[in-house]
Design a protein around this motif. Structure first.
Motif, short mmCIF file in Angstrom:
data_model
loop_
_atom_site.label_atom_id
_atom_site.label_comp_id
_atom_site.label_asym_id
_atom_site.label_seq_id
_atom_site.Cartn_x
_atom_site.Cartn_y
_atom_site.Cartn_z
N GLY A 28 8.50 18.87 -3.76
CA GLY A 28 9.05 19.98 -4.32
C GLY A 28 10.44 20.06 -4.24
N ALA A 29 11.11 19.44 -3.38
CA ALA A 29 12.59 19.21 -3.38
C ALA A 29 13.06 18.40 -4.52
CB ALA A 29 12.89 18.38 -2.06
N TRP A 32 12.90 20.82 -7.62
CA TRP A 32 14.23 21.46 -7.57
C TRP A 32 15.41 20.85 -7.88
CZ3 TRP A 32 14.89 26.75 -7.39
CH2 TRP A 32 13.97 27.48 -6.91
N ASN A 35 14.82 20.52 -11.90
CA ASN A 35 15.20 21.94 -12.58
C ASN A 35 16.73 22.20 -12.42
OD1 ASN A 35 12.51 22.59 -13.33
ND2 ASN A 35 12.23 23.34 -11.15
N LEU A 36 17.37 21.71 -11.29
CA LEU A 36 18.75 22.02 -11.17
C LEU A 36 19.61 21.23 -12.43
CD1 LEU A 36 21.25 23.13 -9.84
CD2 LEU A 36 21.15 21.22 -8.21
#
Length: 187
Positions: A28-29, A32, A35-36
């Motif tokens: 999950g990290a 992210w 996505n960043l």
């Protein structure tokens, strides 16, 4: 079934489940981070489109867009694997029942170990040949991004995928189910 849905009984399966949950969370990290990177790419591209007609576009925007594209791909490598978004052909294995699922699970993990093993085996060569800088990717201090920085997310993701595949083999040996989100044994 996700790692959060499984309730293990023995100390070994509890430990494997904790590791599995950690891998899921780390995935999950990395999602992210991917996505960043995508958001930054989009912002840089939009800024280039808006600023160019005004003669204000900085030449460093394009190289940084490429850097973030590379990082997005490499962070996403682990995120997709850990979060079960990789391509699966379970409907074929399902035709052969639980044995088919077990065989494809084993073959999938072994193939994953092979691919990530080869990638990690190449790490010394990549380090040795990654000299210089990525032209135009200027850092705040005025220096350019070292070329080696492009490969770091790939090798981190490959190492994490290798560990996740080893974890799945250990779970299989302990009789634990694989992480799947949409198996319907009744079908």
């Amino acid at each position: 079934m996700t790692p959060q849905d499984y309730h293990p009984q023995s100390p070994l399966t509890r430990a494997l489940n904790r590791l599995d949950r950690a891998s899921w969370s780390l995935g999950g990290a990395f999602l992210w981070l991917s996505n960043l990177c995508l958001l930054i790419m989009l912002a840089l591209t939009a800024a280039t489109i808006v600023l160019r007609p005004m003669g204000l576009a900085a030449y460093w925007m394009w190289p940084w867009t490429m850097v973030f594209f590379i990082w997005l791909s490499f962070f996403g490598f682990f995120a997709l694997y850990a979060r079960l978004k990789d391509v699966r052909v379970d409907f074929i294995a399902g035709l052969f029942g639980p044995m088919g699922m077990a065989v494809t699970r084993l073959v999938s993990d072994l193939a994953t170990l092979s691919v990530t093993g080869v990638l990690l085996w190449q790490l010394p060569r990549v380090i040795a040949t990654s000299r210089g800088v990525y032209d135009g990717a200027i850092l705040p201090a005025g220096l350019e991004l070292p070329r080696l920085a492009l490969s770091v997310p790939l090798f981190v993701s490959a190492a994490l995928i290798l560990l996740t595949a080893l974890l799945d083999l250990a779970k299989m040996a302990a009789g634990m189910p694989e992480n799947v989100t949409d198996h319907h044994p009744e079908i």
